[in-house]
Design a protein around this motif. Sequence first.
Motif, PDB file in Angstrom:
ATOM      1  N   GLY A 151     -59.694   2.576 -14.001  1.00 46.75           N
ATOM      2  CA  GLY A 151     -60.733   1.557 -14.127  1.00 46.75           C
ATOM      3  C   GLY A 151     -60.993   0.836 -12.819  1.00 46.75           C
ATOM      4  N   TRP A 152     -61.082  -0.497 -12.879  1.00 45.96           N
ATOM      5  CA  TRP A 152     -61.440  -1.256 -11.679  1.00 45.96           C
ATOM      6  C   TRP A 152     -60.294  -1.333 -10.689  1.00 45.96           C
ATOM      7  CZ3 TRP A 152     -58.978  -5.653  -9.944  1.00 45.96           C
ATOM      8  CH2 TRP A 152     -58.155  -6.337 -10.846  1.00 45.96           C
ATOM      9  N   LYS A 153     -59.063  -1.126 -11.157  1.00 49.02           N
ATOM     10  CA  LYS A 153     -57.912  -1.214 -10.266  1.00 49.02           C
ATOM     11  C   LYS A 153     -57.677   0.134  -9.610  1.00 49.02           C
ATOM     12  CE  LYS A 153     -54.242  -3.423  -8.645  1.00 49.02           C
ATOM     13  NZ  LYS A 153     -53.165  -3.852  -9.574  1.00 49.02           N
ATOM     14  N   GLN A 154     -57.818   0.179  -8.296  1.00 48.96           N
ATOM     15  CA  GLN A 154     -57.594   1.410  -7.560  1.00 48.96           C
ATOM     16  C   GLN A 154     -56.625   1.123  -6.425  1.00 48.96           C
ATOM     17  OE1 GLN A 154     -61.392   3.680  -6.799  1.00 48.96           O
ATOM     18  NE2 GLN A 154     -62.253   1.897  -7.821  1.00 48.96           N
ATOM     19  N   SER A 155     -55.465   1.729  -6.481  1.00 48.84           N
ATOM     20  CA  SER A 155     -54.437   1.476  -5.485  1.00 48.84           C
ATOM     21  C   SER A 155     -53.667   2.755  -5.236  1.00 48.84           C
ATOM     22  CB  SER A 155     -53.485   0.379  -5.965  1.00 48.84           C
ATOM     23  OG  SER A 155     -52.353   0.275  -5.117  1.00 48.84           O
ATOM     24  N   GLU A 156     -53.233   2.951  -4.010  1.00 47.07           N
ATOM     25  CA  GLU A 156     -52.407   4.106  -3.693  1.00 47.07           C
ATOM     26  C   GLU A 156     -50.926   3.746  -3.683  1.00 47.07           C
ATOM     27  OE1 GLU A 156     -53.210   3.580   1.109  1.00 47.07           O
ATOM     28  OE2 GLU A 156     -53.393   5.535   0.165  1.00 47.07           O
ATOM     29  N   ALA A 157     -50.604   2.487  -4.036  1.00 41.61           N
ATOM     30  CA  ALA A 157     -49.211   2.060  -4.090  1.00 41.61           C
ATOM     31  C   ALA A 157     -48.532   2.597  -5.344  1.00 41.61           C
ATOM     32  CB  ALA A 157     -49.132   0.538  -4.054  1.00 41.61           C
ATOM     33  N   ALA A 158     -47.241   2.844  -5.245  1.00 40.82           N
ATOM     34  CA  ALA A 158     -46.463   3.340  -6.372  1.00 40.82           C
ATOM     35  C   ALA A 158     -46.075   2.186  -7.284  1.00 40.82           C
ATOM     36  CB  ALA A 158     -45.216   4.053  -5.870  1.00 40.82           C
ATOM     37  N   ILE A 159     -46.354   2.335  -8.572  1.00 38.56           N
ATOM     38  CA  ILE A 159     -45.984   1.322  -9.556  1.00 38.56           C
ATOM     39  C   ILE A 159     -44.671   1.759 -10.193  1.00 38.56           C
ATOM     40  CG2 ILE A 159     -46.699   0.073 -11.613  1.00 38.56           C
ATOM     41  CD1 ILE A 159     -48.433  -0.355  -9.079  1.00 38.56           C
ATOM     42  N   VAL A 160     -43.608   1.089  -9.843  1.00 41.20           N
ATOM     43  CA  VAL A 160     -42.278   1.455 -10.327  1.00 41.20           C
ATOM     44  C   VAL A 160     -41.474   0.185 -10.591  1.00 41.20           C
ATOM     45  CG1 VAL A 160     -42.306   3.559  -8.916  1.00 41.20           C
ATOM     46  CG2 VAL A 160     -41.142   1.517  -8.058  1.00 41.20           C
ATOM     47  N   LEU A 161     -40.368   0.349 -11.317  1.00 39.50           N
ATOM     48  CA  LEU A 161     -39.346  -0.683 -11.416  1.00 39.50           C
ATOM     49  C   LEU A 161     -38.038  -0.069 -10.954  1.00 39.50           C
ATOM     50  CD1 LEU A 161     -38.498  -3.563 -12.387  1.00 39.50           C
ATOM     51  CD2 LEU A 161     -37.730  -2.447 -14.487  1.00 39.50           C
ATOM     52  N   TRP A 162     -37.485  -0.633  -9.887  1.00 38.08           N
ATOM     53  CA  TRP A 162     -36.180  -0.187  -9.399  1.00 38.08           C
ATOM     54  C   TRP A 162     -35.085  -0.829 -10.250  1.00 38.08           C
ATOM     55  CZ3 TRP A 162     -34.894   3.167  -5.457  1.00 38.08           C
ATOM     56  CH2 TRP A 162     -35.921   3.563  -4.586  1.00 38.08           C
ATOM     57  N   LYS A 189     -31.813   3.866  -9.691  1.00 36.54           N
ATOM     58  CA  LYS A 189     -32.746   4.496 -10.617  1.00 36.54           C
ATOM     59  C   LYS A 189     -34.125   3.859 -10.498  1.00 36.54           C
ATOM     60  CE  LYS A 189     -29.376   6.025 -14.079  1.00 36.54           C
ATOM     61  NZ  LYS A 189     -28.933   5.949 -15.503  1.00 36.54           N
ATOM     62  N   ILE A 190     -35.113   4.629 -10.914  1.00 41.76           N
ATOM     63  CA  ILE A 190     -36.498   4.167 -10.912  1.00 41.76           C
ATOM     64  C   ILE A 190     -37.089   4.416 -12.292  1.00 41.76           C
ATOM     65  CG2 ILE A 190     -38.828   4.654 -10.072  1.00 41.76           C
ATOM     66  CD1 ILE A 190     -37.654   5.266  -7.349  1.00 41.76           C
ATOM     67  N   ALA A 191     -37.696   3.391 -12.863  1.00 45.74           N
ATOM     68  CA  ALA A 191     -38.492   3.550 -14.076  1.00 45.74           C
ATOM     69  C   ALA A 191     -39.957   3.592 -13.668  1.00 45.74           C
ATOM     70  CB  ALA A 191     -38.247   2.393 -15.043  1.00 45.74           C
ATOM     71  N   THR A 192     -40.664   4.596 -14.157  1.00 50.15           N
ATOM     72  CA  THR A 192     -42.089   4.692 -13.851  1.00 50.15           C
ATOM     73  C   THR A 192     -42.760   5.486 -14.976  1.00 50.15           C
ATOM     74  OG1 THR A 192     -43.719   5.215 -12.138  1.00 50.15           O
ATOM     75  CG2 THR A 192     -41.865   6.745 -12.389  1.00 50.15           C
ATOM     76  N   PHE A 193     -43.903   6.091 -14.684  1.00 55.48           N
ATOM     77  CA  PHE A 193     -44.658   6.790 -15.725  1.00 55.48           C
ATOM     78  C   PHE A 193     -45.495   7.897 -15.098  1.00 55.48           C
ATOM     79  CE2 PHE A 193     -46.780   2.939 -14.321  1.00 55.48           C
ATOM     80  CZ  PHE A 193     -47.987   3.417 -13.859  1.00 55.48           C
ATOM     81  N   GLN A 194     -45.849   8.845 -15.929  1.00 58.71           N
ATOM     82  CA  GLN A 194     -46.842   9.846 -15.549  1.00 58.71           C
ATOM     83  C   GLN A 194     -48.141   9.447 -16.247  1.00 58.71           C
ATOM     84  OE1 GLN A 194     -45.744  13.925 -16.389  1.00 58.71           O
ATOM     85  NE2 GLN A 194     -47.231  14.746 -14.923  1.00 58.71           N
ATOM     86  N   ARG A 239     -32.124  13.231  -8.462  1.00 66.75           N
ATOM     87  CA  ARG A 239     -33.522  13.555  -8.741  1.00 66.75           C
ATOM     88  C   ARG A 239     -33.733  14.015 -10.192  1.00 66.75           C
ATOM     89  NH1 ARG A 239     -35.196  17.353  -3.767  1.00 66.75           N
ATOM     90  NH2 ARG A 239     -33.004  17.909  -3.883  1.00 66.75           N
ATOM     91  N   LYS A 240     -32.771  13.687 -11.056  1.00 68.24           N
ATOM     92  CA  LYS A 240     -32.902  14.019 -12.471  1.00 68.24           C
ATOM     93  C   LYS A 240     -33.905  13.073 -13.116  1.00 68.24           C
ATOM     94  CE  LYS A 240     -30.538  13.834 -16.906  1.00 68.24           C
ATOM     95  NZ  LYS A 240     -29.326  13.370 -17.642  1.00 68.24           N
ATOM     96  N   MET A 241     -34.862  13.629 -13.828  1.00 69.92           N
ATOM     97  CA  MET A 241     -35.852  12.814 -14.527  1.00 69.92           C
ATOM     98  C   MET A 241     -35.623  12.883 -16.027  1.00 69.92           C
ATOM     99  SD  MET A 241     -40.022  12.795 -14.321  1.00 69.92           S
ATOM    100  CE  MET A 241     -40.252  14.406 -15.071  1.00 69.92           C
ATOM    101  N   THR A 242     -35.582  11.706 -16.664  1.00 70.91           N
ATOM    102  CA  THR A 242     -35.444  11.614 -18.111  1.00 70.91           C
ATOM    103  C   THR A 242     -36.747  11.094 -18.685  1.00 70.91           C
ATOM    104  OG1 THR A 242     -33.072  11.149 -17.927  1.00 70.91           O
ATOM    105  CG2 THR A 242     -34.156  10.581 -20.015  1.00 70.91           C
ATOM    106  N   VAL A 283     -37.626   7.878 -16.521  1.00 73.41           N
ATOM    107  CA  VAL A 283     -36.611   7.243 -15.676  1.00 73.41           C
ATOM    108  C   VAL A 283     -36.059   8.318 -14.750  1.00 73.41           C
ATOM    109  CG1 VAL A 283     -34.410   6.020 -15.584  1.00 73.41           C
ATOM    110  CG2 VAL A 283     -36.022   5.532 -17.444  1.00 73.41           C
ATOM    111  N   ILE A 284     -35.945   7.997 -13.459  1.00 74.10           N
ATOM    112  CA  ILE A 284     -35.517   8.976 -12.455  1.00 74.10           C
ATOM    113  C   ILE A 284     -34.253   8.482 -11.769  1.00 74.10           C
ATOM    114  CG2 ILE A 284     -36.154  10.227 -10.368  1.00 74.10           C
ATOM    115  CD1 ILE A 284     -39.104   9.710 -11.153  1.00 74.10           C
ATOM    116  N   ASP A 285     -33.217   9.324 -11.751  1.00 77.14           N
ATOM    117  CA  ASP A 285     -32.019   9.060 -10.957  1.00 77.14           C
ATOM    118  C   ASP A 285     -32.315   9.513  -9.526  1.00 77.14           C
ATOM    119  OD1 ASP A 285     -29.339  10.124  -9.693  1.00 77.14           O
ATOM    120  OD2 ASP A 285     -28.769   8.668 -11.235  1.00 77.14           O
TER     121      ASP A 285
END
Length: 808
Positions: A215-226, A232-237, A284-287, A278-280
């Motif tokens: 939508g109106w939000k366009q960013s090339e930054a990664a949206i994650v929670l460390w 570990k990193i929590a994110t989404f596809q 590099r294991k992704m759950t 969630v990524i270790d």
Amino acid sequence: MFADKFVRITAGIIAVSAMSSTVALAQRQYTTEDYAAAEKFMGYNVNPLAYQGVVHAEWLDTHSNDARFWYRAADETGVTYMLVDPARKTSTAAFDQPALAAALKAASNGAIKDDARHLKLHIDSLNGAALTLTYAGVSYNCELAATDVCKRLAPAEKSAKSPAHQPPLNLSPDKKLGAFIRDWNLWVRNIETGQETQLTTDGVKDYGYATDNAGWKQSEAAIVLWSPDSKKIATFQQDQRKTGEMYLVPVTNSHPTLKAWKYPLVGDKDITMIERVVIDVASRKMTRLKMPPDQHRSTLCDDVACHGTTWDDVEFSPDDTHLAFVSTSRDHKQEWLRVADTSTGEVREVMSETTPKFYESGNGKVNWHYLPASNEILWFSERDNWGQLYLYDLTTGKLKNQITHGEGNVTQVLRVDEKTRTIYFLGVGKEADRDPYFQHLYSVHFDGAAQTLLTPENANHNIKLLPDGRYFVDSYSTVTQPQITVVRDSEGKLAMEVAKQDISKLLAFGWVPPVPIKVKARDGKTDLYGFMFKPSHMEEGKKYPIVNSVYPGPQTGSCGSREFSAAHRDSQSLAELGFIVVCIDGMGTDMRSKSFHEAYWGNLGDNTNPDQVAGMKQLAAQYSFIDLDRAGIFGHSGGGNATAAAMLNYSDFFKVGIAESGNHDQRDYEDDWAEKWAGLPIIHPDGTSSYDSQANQNIAKNLKGHLLLAHGTMDDNVPPNNTMILVDALIKANKDFDLLLIPNVTHGYGAASQYMTRRRWDYFVRYLAGNIPPNEYQMKPFAAVTASLSNGPSVEESVENVEGNPAP
């Protein structure tokens, strides 16, 4: 010149009717000097006169018992980076600026040329002995303890696949790694060595990882929670493969390049969805969490990341073994709090809440918190008509007790001390006989006992808590009283005074503060608040046209913050041209009760305009210098929508309106925003829609006064079709209006802001005051404006004073 590219289309002939009240007044020819006198009150001229003493505190990296913070102290000669130690009650220079400037010049091979008093530093971390900063996209580490030596950190490894442009980094808590997106996949970079590691491999266009481009939000930054330990990193596809697209083309004398991006609209069958993972990092294991895709929604705003690049509504357990998160329904009416096992992906639903209209988790900050140590959930709800905190059992999902009570909202939970079972939160409307928009800091126990006001002054308080809670920085002010900054301990006791904002130069310049106003809403009972701006030199017995600066919300209001500011966009400048300018936070806007905020839910065409008219009538009855027969209105984005609606629904009241970048039919705007505030569209058997009442084109035939529509042709927030659909209806209704299309600019107008401001002044001078503006007055160029703000501590706010409201 940029201005040569502007296009002005006039539909019909704009003329002052012989019946208009303006012709009864003798026309006045405004001069260049008149406009220059007005321009002197713009933010870029007055804000530098009030920088001295402004504090935006940043705590040092918290190691052991360090409780110091730094801020930029600015004056007309430049900036000094100050270091404050509350325990010792000292305030000194944070580092040797001349030595640092020299070290940065050497480390950058001369690329950094700023002198010591004009260092434009983006500080990533500061601990007193070392400083990590970013300058022009390059990171440096500077040793401060002994000698000032800076080292340029290793850039990304170069390869045939590495692009020249490097995306921004989302830093880990230990500042050793930075997450970023490349080719739709998530990567991390070692800050010290520059080594890059690819974490995901199956990301593709429109189905990539950590992307925030819906939508109106366009960013090339990664949206994650460390995770807290940076492992570990929590994110989404993000799945946009079926999402509809939006298209724009620039104005050019060659073949245009099509700008196409995913932009879901209200009511679309297929919209943007997210699949949680969630990524270790080391393995590099992704759950992938074992649940269906979630809506691209949050409990707070119309994006998954409301502020910066941190993924909202997601929290790790301290040991990284579990992840708590809240899923939001498409219409924002239902929330589910769930907990996932980060190793297996198993998901357990803990609790949910459903509301009749919309749910929000606070104001400016998500307020629920995951408390696994005590097996509890801190939850926010407006179920009793106010934003309150509640405590739930993490295992059963059952309510244990309500924590806060009474009138007034909890706006932001700043700290939860699980050891002492104490919550520190910002609240509004909890103190009697004060502006209900003033924020104060409170503490309260988990059981609801001992709620304590920690900031007693009758003012708006900006708070920065030390992470361990021992101290907090309190910068308080009002729109008429400048900022005072102090440090207090956890009980609210004064630890030390830091600074007082000096506005002596501002006063000597001729500045006058806005007048706080209070009127009754449309119901004749509810108090509404706002500001009034008057000419600094008023003539006795003269009546002045009144102009309403409107923004209807619902996510915010017309007037903005209650803290001190030398400029409120161009309100005082417009007043100097012979107008009374007002803003009124009407019903349906935020920061008040739930019923206040819901006042026009499902009927966005209301736009608070009944309250604006009621308030303006009361002000005219109170102040004899207001000429209510000459009422105007203007606004940007949502304010543009409200302005056109006011001109069409109150065509006998408002004589002149300027609607900039308005989303005139929410069905032409991004799905998430309108579906929250008006619900999902309902199509009736006769083909009409629940959204028809808010579509300005449906009432175009009502126009009587002078209306100027403006829009940027590359607006990727509110696409220009939003204005053109109203233009089409006005033409078909055979109505006269003005249209200003600004080529190749986006929502805030950027370099065209100055031109738009001048045209706005001209329009009110000509059609509301009945006078003649100077021919093509040249305001200060935008590049010079932004350069003049570079020393201030609040550059973003000052630029916003030029560009206007960037929100929808």
